[in-house]
Design an enzyme around this catalytic site. Structure first.
Site, PDB file in Angstrom:
ATOM      1  CD  GLU A  67     -11.838  11.235 -20.572  1.00 18.63           C
ATOM      2  OE1 GLU A  67     -12.372  10.284 -21.153  1.00 18.63           O
ATOM      3  OE2 GLU A  67     -12.199  11.618 -19.443  1.00 18.63           O
ATOM      4  CG  ASP A 108     -12.110  11.060 -15.497  1.00 17.33           C
ATOM      5  OD1 ASP A 108     -11.982  10.394 -16.545  1.00 17.33           O
ATOM      6  OD2 ASP A 108     -13.151  11.077 -14.812  1.00 17.33           O
ATOM      7  N   GLY A 127      -9.243  -8.564  -8.939  1.00 13.08           N
ATOM      8  CA  GLY A 127      -8.111  -8.805  -8.037  1.00 13.08           C
ATOM      9  C   GLY A 127      -6.771  -8.255  -8.487  1.00 13.08           C
ATOM     10  CG  ASN A 139      -4.640 -11.086  -8.006  1.00 15.92           C
ATOM     11  OD1 ASN A 139      -4.039 -10.467  -7.126  1.00 15.92           O
ATOM     12  ND2 ASN A 139      -5.717 -11.819  -7.767  1.00 15.92           N
ATOM     13  CG  ASN A 192      -4.183  -7.333  -2.667  1.00 18.38           C
ATOM     14  OD1 ASN A 192      -4.763  -8.041  -3.478  1.00 18.38           O
ATOM     15  ND2 ASN A 192      -3.197  -6.529  -3.013  1.00 18.38           N
ATOM     16  CG  ASP A 193      -7.530 -11.105  -4.842  1.00 19.99           C
ATOM     17  OD1 ASP A 193      -6.565 -10.315  -4.958  1.00 19.99           O
ATOM     18  OD2 ASP A 193      -7.631 -12.168  -5.480  1.00 19.99           O
ATOM     19  CG  ASP A 252      -2.451  -6.915  -6.807  1.00 21.57           C
ATOM     20  OD1 ASP A 252      -1.548  -7.033  -7.642  1.00 21.57           O
ATOM     21  OD2 ASP A 252      -2.845  -7.848  -6.077  1.00 21.57           O
TER      22      ASP A 252
HETATM   23 CA    CA Z   1      -4.942  -8.845  -5.596  1.00 20.73          CA
END
Ligand code: CA
Length: 637
Positions: free
Chosen positions: A379, A350, A183, A158, A163-164, A185
């Site tokens: 994948e 994916d 959180g 984090n 920005n959480d 980033d």
């Molecule tokens: Ca964050």
């Protein structure tokens, strides 16, 4: 009530009072007035792709406009070198698709799209055509010389606690909830690029960073709500491009994780579908059977195959039907947009087998036409080598299917690695598992184009699966770095992170210690790691540095000998160099390995250097192997 609505009601009233018309005529007249009044409200809320470039190989662009009843309008474009070929209206009046042709003569700039409803004009919509950045450091691609480091962005670091939580994002940070957002980033990843580089990895694969604005369980990134936007809890689109730039400056490549099979039920496109056929719909929730074998099985029932392709991956993820040409185009252009806008080096697809296979071929053709040096890995979470090989580019398939996707993920090998060191050796058990996976490499067009890994974000962590036995961990890591393919490490493997998959995915995606301000431990630094963690980190770092400087170990041929007496031996070699790898799987026996049966590889070599210890070994006829150990020898003439 808004002003124009009041006017409208007044006119309606007046008309009712003063006109004596037939009902139908009145209705038509009202509709015309309604269109004129309400068109004032027409606003293009979204245009996707949000911008494009001049000078692309493919001169076609299908621009999707979204706005309240935008389909009532007839856009016009008057921009040198750009031709509006077709306006496509769909079931949902809130969408309009514009087929554009951007010729080689078109210059970068702002293109005005004139939007007209009847005789009324609304302010033109401005669309940017950018200049492409010519830079040889972009789109480098990866290969066997690389070591990939996979990290889950919410759980790595984090770097920006501000920005959480975001007012527009439904789920708020809750670090105590294993399935919540923690959180992590882009800022956190950026801060620790040096750590990844110093470990010796060369490429980072980050689980999806695009917006997942879901009320819960949104951290993993695979339930996308906007294909064109980085989730603000991770950062901005510009932050992502800057991350790629910083990674390149640190000598690291970047793989972007892309999802084509499904989208969140909260995705704005799913909530207001352009056409009902963009997703597979059922009267009741219908889940995929997750049996990719039905794609290759010549005896498969249509019921099973359809269930595989059309069933939903999860209740919260709508299954996309890429057979819709507009959707297919949307997804391909989205990929090209990210590649061009960010400069990434590779793509990870994916759930590759869950999308319509012909459309994945179409996707790869269009991507490689634009970016021939890019690398793509699908994948392919499949139980068998044969089915895995089926999905690799130029596979020798009886039905002549060619995915066009060069790299596959070797799940059969993953399974073997997780069992081999725990089992007592038998005809097919223990080390024989590794041997037999490789013995089937004839199935691949290129067996080197496989990702090999001990764990990932969906699997029990390797250190847990080997009962936290450090000896087995070293065997696993040494094997990954010396067998064929592209080795991939899951973040935290280097510091022996643990976690059982069956306890919940949150437990295999724990926060990297030291990634959060105030963490008790900081495993990003040697001072913050335990002694055992340092031993693991240092071992891996030495191994990775050695691998980087020893091309024969990833470029050379591989020759293996049938495991005997709990010992497995293989060589990576070319005309000039040779590396010998020996695994002793015995739990308690020191082995004295007579090397006579390896003569065809050892001939001409007089001594060896033990890669781990740096010691010279001058006598090669008998080698001493501790229990549960791996020895890597660089043979010398
Ligand atoms: Ca964050």
């Amino acid at each position: 009530m808004k002003v124009h609505q009041i006017i409208f009601e007044k006119i309606k009233e007046l008309l009712k009072r003063y006109f004596d018309m037939k009902k139908q005529l009145l209705f038509t007249f009202l509709l015309a007035i309604q269109t004129i009044l309400f068109s004032q409200e027409l606003k293009i809320e979204k245009a996707q792709p949000p911008f494009w470039w001049v000078g692309m190989e493919n001169q076609k662009l299908q621009l999707m406009l979204y706005g309240n009843e935008v389909s009532l309008s007839s856009p016009e474009i008057n921009y040198p070198g750009v031709e509006l070929k077709e306006i496509i209206r769909v079931e949902n009046p809130n969408y309009l698709f514009l087929d554009l042709e951007i010729s080689k003569e078109a210059k970068p700039g702002i293109m005005n799209i004139v939007i007209r409803i009847g005789n009324r004009l609304i302010p033109p919509f401005q669309y940017e055509l950018k200049e492409r950045v010519a830079d040889s450091t972009l789109h480098q691609g990866f290969d066997q010389s690389d070591v990939v480091y996979l990290l889950m962005p919410d759980r790595f670091s984090n770097g920006d606690t501000t920005n959480d939580n975001q007012p527009d994002m439904l789920e708020k940070a809750d670090r105590d909830n294993p399935n919540g957002r923690h959180g992590g980033d882009i800022a956190g990843i950026k801060t620790h690029l040096g750590y990844i580089r110093d470990l010796g990895a060369t490429t980072i694969w980050i689980n999806p960073l695009v917006e997942n604005n879901n009320p819960e369980y949104s951290y993993h990134g695979y339930a996308i709500t906007d294909f064109y936007k980085i989730d603000p809890r991770f950062g901005s689109n510009a932050d992502y491009s800057n991350l790629v730039k910083s990674a390149h400056e640190n000598g690291l490549k970047v793989i972007m994780d892309m999802v084509f099979n499904h989208a969140s039920v909260f995705n704005w496109l799913v909530r207001d579908l352009p056409e009902s056929n963009w997703i597979h719909q059922f009267p009741d929730y219908t889940q995929s059977n997750f049996r990719a074998s039905t794609i290759t099985d010549p005896h498969a029932s249509e019921y099973d195959r359809n269930r595989m392709l059309e069933g939903w991956f999860d209740k919260h993820m709508a299954d996309l039907d890429q057979r819709s040409e507009l959707l297919d185009n949307f997804l391909v252009q989205n990929s090209i947009w990210w590649i061009e806008a960010s400069g990434i080096d590779g793509v990870r697809i994916d759930t590759q087998p869950y999308s319509y296979k012909e459309l994945m071929t179409g996707w790869s053709n269009r991507i490689f036409k634009e970016y021939p040096n890019l690398s793509v890995v699908g994948e392919t979470w499949l139980q068998k080598e044969s089915i895995t090989a089926y999905f690799q580019k130029d596979a020798h398939n009886a039905d002549e299917y060619n995915s066009g996707i060069p790299y596959v993920t070797d799940f059969p090998m993953n399974s073997a690695i997780n069992k081999a060191f725990n089992e007592k050796d038998g005809w097919t058990e223990g080390l024989a598992r590794l041997y037999y996976v490789l013995a089937q490499d004839f199935l691949y067009d290129n067996a080197e184009n496989t990702f090999v890994f001990a764990d990932n974000h969906d699997l029990t962590r390797f250190y847990t699966s080997i009962d936290k036995d450090f000896r087995k961990w070293k065997m696993g890591m040494a094997f990954l770095m010396t067998t064929r393919g592209v080795p991939m490490l899951y973040y935290g493997t280097e510091i022996l992170m643990t976690g059982y998959e069956h306890e919940g995915h949150g437990f295999i995606r724990k926060d990297f210690p030291g990634g959060w301000p105030g963490d008790e431990m900081d495993a990003f630094t040697s001072a913050g790691r335990t002694m055992e963690q340092n031993e693991a980190f240092d071992y891996l770092q030495r191994l990775l540095q050695w691998r980087k400087n020893t091309p024969v170990v990833y470029e050379g041929k591989l020759k293996q000998f049938v495991p005997e007496d709990e010992v497995y031996v293989y060589f990576r070699y070319d005309e000039d160099e040779c590396v010998m790898v020996i695994l002793n799987n015995s739990d308690n026996q020191i082995k004295a390995l007579e090397t006579g049966r390896f003569k065809e590889c050892l001939d001409g070599y007089n001594y060896a250097v033990n890669v781990e210890t740096g010691e010279n070994i001058n006598y090669l006829d008998v080698l001493t192997l501790p229990p549960k150990s791996v020895v890597i020898l660089e043979l010398k003439k």
